[in-house]
Design an enzyme around this catalytic site. Structure first.
Site, PDB file in Angstrom:
ATOM      1  N   HIS B 183       0.851  -1.193   0.000  1.00  0.00           N
ATOM      2  CA  HIS B 183       0.000   0.000   0.000  1.00  0.00           C
ATOM      3  C   HIS B 183       0.887   1.243   0.000  1.00  0.00           C
ATOM      4  O   HIS B 183       1.987   1.219   0.540  1.00  0.00           O
ATOM      5  CB  HIS B 183      -0.877  -0.033   1.260  1.00  0.00           C
ATOM      6  CG  HIS B 183      -1.878   1.076   1.330  1.00  0.00           C
ATOM      7  ND1 HIS B 183      -1.540   2.361   1.707  1.00  0.00           N
ATOM      8  CD2 HIS B 183      -3.203   1.094   1.077  1.00  0.00           C
ATOM      9  CE1 HIS B 183      -2.632   3.115   1.669  1.00  0.00           C
ATOM     10  NE2 HIS B 183      -3.647   2.378   1.285  1.00  0.00           N
ATOM     11  N   ASP B 309     -10.950   2.032  -1.684  1.00  0.00           N
ATOM     12  CA  ASP B 309     -10.013   2.928  -0.998  1.00  0.00           C
ATOM     13  C   ASP B 309     -10.761   3.821  -0.004  1.00  0.00           C
ATOM     14  O   ASP B 309     -10.410   4.968   0.206  1.00  0.00           O
ATOM     15  CB  ASP B 309      -9.224   3.778  -2.007  1.00  0.00           C
ATOM     16  CG  ASP B 309      -7.866   4.208  -1.453  1.00  0.00           C
ATOM     17  OD1 ASP B 309      -7.579   3.936  -0.270  1.00  0.00           O
ATOM     18  OD2 ASP B 309      -7.099   4.835  -2.200  1.00  0.00           O
TER      19      ASP B 309
END
Lengths: 348, 348
Positions: B183, B309
């Site tokens: 990430h 997200d």
């Protein structure tokens, strides 16, 4: 064009590098200085001194504007090269040296075009260190040589064209209707370390993201609101910005609304709209159908041009590879010929 | 799944962030230190203090693992969120603090999943500052909670997983068959300046290029030659690496041949082959058909997953937008459900 007799269109390559002997001598002088810029030392320092086959090939080809280059063009099916003084041009030199060197480089380019008028065209090299001198040099080369475009190699010693002190260059380029090709440079000292320690600062990745950053800085700083008719060209399939378009628009809007940065203010249009309306994109270094077709769909087929990136990328079979991509004859003609003729105002 | 009764497949979102109160208190302590990291201060420092609607929304949602989050999931048609401790997790903390905090965060995550077993799944958070402790934490969470994946937020205080000192984490992840989601993190001090001065260090551009750099560093350092069964996940449509694939392969080969870098040695396969065979890609932040279809064509439809997200990107209409993309029902089912079930080993 001697090589065009049996072809429906010319193959014009639009991001092709050359060097002058004076430029290489000045590069050598920079490389001999203490505290030389890390990216430049690692890039041109390597090419100018390495015994590797790749480095020797590049140096041999860069300085040739006659037989060797034309033989390579013939071998790879390139009819015309649009030439640009190799990166970083004069942008690594001190201001005074850069300003005095640049006209010589442009004069040498004009001489080469004069020797081979059916094979070469060229972009004006600039010393952005002196924006006023750059504006004058654009005018001089347009008047004297009929040059119709310019090249800037991304940042100039860590400074970006989003800084308003550089905008006289944009003002002149817009007034003269001369597109500016934003070509990569080695990474500035302020960001090179995480790339160079892994060997990823160059054409494999670093060039693309730094030049993409530069184009975004230009877009978000409002350059195209100030100069709406300014045209720019990005190589390497737009440095992947077309692929990022949705996220650029979404997060630009979110950032404007959050008031998080002084530098991110509202612009008249979305980032993707400037990309599609103020930019042209070449496929230099990316001889790959899927990325080409994606970019054509995004930009329109009238805004994507062929480039090889000679001599850094010299693949004699590349034109044939691209001829195999599924495009209509009309789109191939746009890609290989018509768009280049329009953007660089070529007389073919 | 209560919301799945009338649907041919579940909508599973696979890069969804949460924070614990302890994490935010520790972040606050870091932010109060002199010489705090610039990227972290500008990112979490902003979200944790700004009165802007966007910042307030994000902070409110991050800490909720019950009603508010589930209401947002219902409003946007998300059946399951695969949760990850929000970036930078523990990676901004000193090693001792990070190692002692991480099990608490994973325990809290396990509690939330226990409260809402049909709505939440989760990835193990790690403190890469201590690779041996990270390997143990993977094992603990697998044994105790049945967790089947982990998340690492890119660099750890400027250090990259390409450094062999971190490889015990990869060794454990491969042995446990737990994919690692790479990430984004805020940019390290070594590269942030040219981005942050223009307001482009965040999700608009900086995150993507830094995480892409990290993935490339992992690939080119030979991690997948050492751990051929290691699986990783990249968000944000692969951080554009699929679009760069041709150039990555061409220039990796050229760089190996030129012997220009100690760090770039021959690998068994091309960079693009590791991308296609060791990675899965989510579309987090990119709800856009053309980029999705490009990535599916490149990776295979069995390797591209849905992610929103949340809460950084919360668009209630996003699932519907993606349902409109031209995909067969089988590919939609892979994208929204089957690939997530496989990669994160979900029991649905």
């Amino acid at each position: 064009m001697t090589t065009s007799e049996n072809k429906p269109y010319l193959r014009i390559a639009t991001e092709e590098a050359f060097a002058t002997k004076e430029q290489l001598a000045l590069f050598k002088r920079v490389l001999d200085q203490p505290n030389v810029d890390k990216g430049f030392a690692h890039l041109m320092g390597f090419y100018m001194s390495s015994p590797s086959e790749r480095a020797q090939h590049i140096m041999r080809c860069l300085v040739d504007l006659d037989e060797l280059r034309i033989a390579h063009m013939d071998a790879s099916g390139i009819d015309i090269q649009v030439l640009a003084l190799t990166s970083p041009g004069a942008q690594i030199m001190d201001r005074e040296t850069a300003v005095s060197f640049i006209p010589n480089a442009n004069d040498e380019l004009a001489e080469a075009i004069k020797r081979h008028p059916t094979r070469f065209a060229g972009m004006v090299a600039l010393a952005p260190q002196d924006p006023a001198a750059s504006a004058k040099e654009l005018q001089r080369c347009a008047d004297l040589y009929g040059m119709r475009s310019a090249v800037i190699n991304s940042h100039t010693q860590g400074e970006y064209l989003s800084d308003k002190k550089f905008w006289p260059i944009f003002e002149a380029a817009e007034a003269l209707n001369m597109p500016i090709y934003l070509h990569p440079n080695s990474l500035p000292a302020q960001m090179i370390d995480p790339f160079i320690e892994a060997g990823l600062d160059g054409a494999i990745y670093g060039f693309g993201v730094e030049t993409g950053l530069h184009a975004l800085r230009i877009i978000t700083s409002g350059v195209f609101d100030q100069f709406p008719n300014l045209k720019m060209v990005l190589g390497h399939m737009g440095e992947a910005l077309p692929f990022w378009a949705y996220r650029l628009d979404y997060m630009h809007n979110a950032t404007v609304r959050s008031k998080r940065y002084e530098a991110i203010q509202p612009t008249k249009r979305k980032p993707s709209e400037y990309l599609k309306e103020n930019f042209y994109i070449t496929n230099s270094g990316v001889a790959w159908g899927p990325a080409l077709q994606f970019t054509q769909a995004f930009m329109g087929t009238d805004r994507v041009l062929y480039a090889m990136d000679y001599p850094y990328q010299y693949l004699p079979e590349e034109v044939d590879m691209l001829e195999q991509v599924d495009m209509t004859p009309e789109v191939k003609r746009q890609f290989f010929q018509d768009n280049a003729v329009k953007v660089f105002d070529l007389k073919i």
